[in-house]
Design a protein around this motif. Structure first.
Motif, PDB file in Angstrom:
ATOM      1  N   TYR A 165      51.976  51.086  31.945  1.00  0.00           N
ATOM      2  CA  TYR A 165      51.192  50.271  31.021  1.00  0.00           C
ATOM      3  C   TYR A 165      49.970  49.592  31.645  1.00  0.00           C
ATOM      4  O   TYR A 165      48.905  49.573  31.030  1.00  0.00           O
ATOM      5  N   PRO A 166      50.047  49.046  32.862  1.00  0.00           N
ATOM      6  CA  PRO A 166      48.844  48.403  33.413  1.00  0.00           C
ATOM      7  C   PRO A 166      47.630  49.339  33.535  1.00  0.00           C
ATOM      8  O   PRO A 166      46.497  48.879  33.581  1.00  0.00           O
ATOM      9  N   LYS A 167      47.859  50.637  33.568  1.00  0.00           N
ATOM     10  CA  LYS A 167      46.765  51.604  33.660  1.00  0.00           C
ATOM     11  C   LYS A 167      46.159  51.919  32.295  1.00  0.00           C
ATOM     12  O   LYS A 167      45.117  52.567  32.215  1.00  0.00           O
ATOM     13  N   GLN A 168      46.809  51.491  31.241  1.00  0.00           N
ATOM     14  CA  GLN A 168      46.329  51.769  29.883  1.00  0.00           C
ATOM     15  C   GLN A 168      45.328  50.694  29.474  1.00  0.00           C
ATOM     16  O   GLN A 168      45.661  49.529  29.414  1.00  0.00           O
ATOM     17  N   LYS A 169      44.133  51.097  29.177  1.00  0.00           N
ATOM     18  CA  LYS A 169      43.086  50.130  28.834  1.00  0.00           C
ATOM     19  C   LYS A 169      42.917  49.977  27.325  1.00  0.00           C
ATOM     20  O   LYS A 169      42.410  48.982  26.860  1.00  0.00           O
ATOM     21  N   ASP A 170      43.339  50.986  26.575  1.00  0.00           N
ATOM     22  CA  ASP A 170      43.055  50.998  25.145  1.00  0.00           C
ATOM     23  C   ASP A 170      44.289  50.800  24.267  1.00  0.00           C
ATOM     24  O   ASP A 170      44.218  51.026  23.063  1.00  0.00           O
ATOM     25  N   ILE A 171      45.406  50.410  24.851  1.00  0.00           N
ATOM     26  CA  ILE A 171      46.617  50.245  24.049  1.00  0.00           C
ATOM     27  C   ILE A 171      46.961  48.762  23.966  1.00  0.00           C
ATOM     28  O   ILE A 171      47.370  48.145  24.949  1.00  0.00           O
ATOM     29  N   ASP A 172      46.797  48.210  22.783  1.00  0.00           N
ATOM     30  CA  ASP A 172      47.132  46.815  22.517  1.00  0.00           C
ATOM     31  C   ASP A 172      48.649  46.625  22.613  1.00  0.00           C
ATOM     32  O   ASP A 172      49.422  47.530  22.288  1.00  0.00           O
ATOM     33  N   ALA A 173      49.075  45.455  23.049  1.00  0.00           N
ATOM     34  CA  ALA A 173      50.507  45.168  23.208  1.00  0.00           C
ATOM     35  C   ALA A 173      51.271  45.334  21.899  1.00  0.00           C
ATOM     36  O   ALA A 173      52.412  45.816  21.902  1.00  0.00           O
ATOM     37  N   ASN A 174      50.681  44.953  20.787  1.00  0.00           N
ATOM     38  CA  ASN A 174      51.367  45.096  19.499  1.00  0.00           C
ATOM     39  C   ASN A 174      51.545  46.561  19.117  1.00  0.00           C
ATOM     40  O   ASN A 174      52.591  46.946  18.588  1.00  0.00           O
TER      41      ASN A 174
END
Length: 189
Positions: A165-174
């Motif tokens: 997840y820390p590498k994902q820039k475009d995925i909002d937590a929700n």
């Protein structure tokens, strides 16, 4: 916002180094250098590298245990309980991805009493998860797949979320929560 204590700053910096290098490869001198202080200054706030590791791992394991116990004790359906477990993992990952690296990779370096305590919490957590899944299969709330495969697949994904997840820039937590719950519980077809 509450200011972190110096001890917490040390623990946070150590968690990052442990994630990058592994517990065994990190020295107190490395930690002091990363913090821009003298190694001797660290000992004003902590006793040892082992204390730091135990603090990181035990606090996270207790957080997971508390969350799981609340889920188990709730009157929710199996599916709602599984959703809550996924939420728990995502929330903890979002707050402390660095610490999760130690929880998953360095726990075997804990000294005896802490190691026994951690292993018991982990075993109980997995058994609670297994019981929830088994109940869901028994009551036809979830499909009757092999329980061990369900447990392994789900927990493996959740336990490695800190890497991905820390590498994902475009995925909002929700979106992460919504889609991960759907994929893990309903599949992709």
């Amino acid at each position: 916002m509450k200011q972190e204590s110096r001890k917490q700053e040390i623990i946070n910096a150590a968690a990052i180094l442990f994630k990058e290098k592994g517990y065994s490869a990190v020295t107190m001198r490395d930690l002091a250098t990363a913090m821009g202080i003298k190694a001797a200054s660290l000992y004003n706030h902590i006793q040892s590298k082992q204390e730091i590791l135990a603090t990181i791992i035990i606090e996270l394991a207790e957080e997971f245990t508390t969350g799981m116990n609340q889920i188990v004790d709730s009157e929710k359906t199996t599916v709602q309980k599984l959703e809550n477990i996924i939420d728990l993992h995502i929330d903890v990952t979002l707050r402390n991805a660095d610490g999760l690296a130690s929880l998953n990779n360095d726990w075997m370096h804990l000294e005896e009493d802490n190691l026994i305590y951690f292993e018991k919490m982990r075993q109980d957590y997995e058994e609670n998860f297994r019981d929830i899944v088994k109940k869901g299969v028994d009551t036809n709330e979830i499909k009757p797949y092999n329980i061990e495969i369900i447990v392994f697949s789900t927990l493996s994904t959740l336990r490695t979320l800190y890497l991905w997840y820390p590498k994902q820039k475009d995925i909002d937590a929700n979106i992460l929560k919504k889609d991960m719950i759907s994929v893990l519980l309903k599949g992709v077809i």
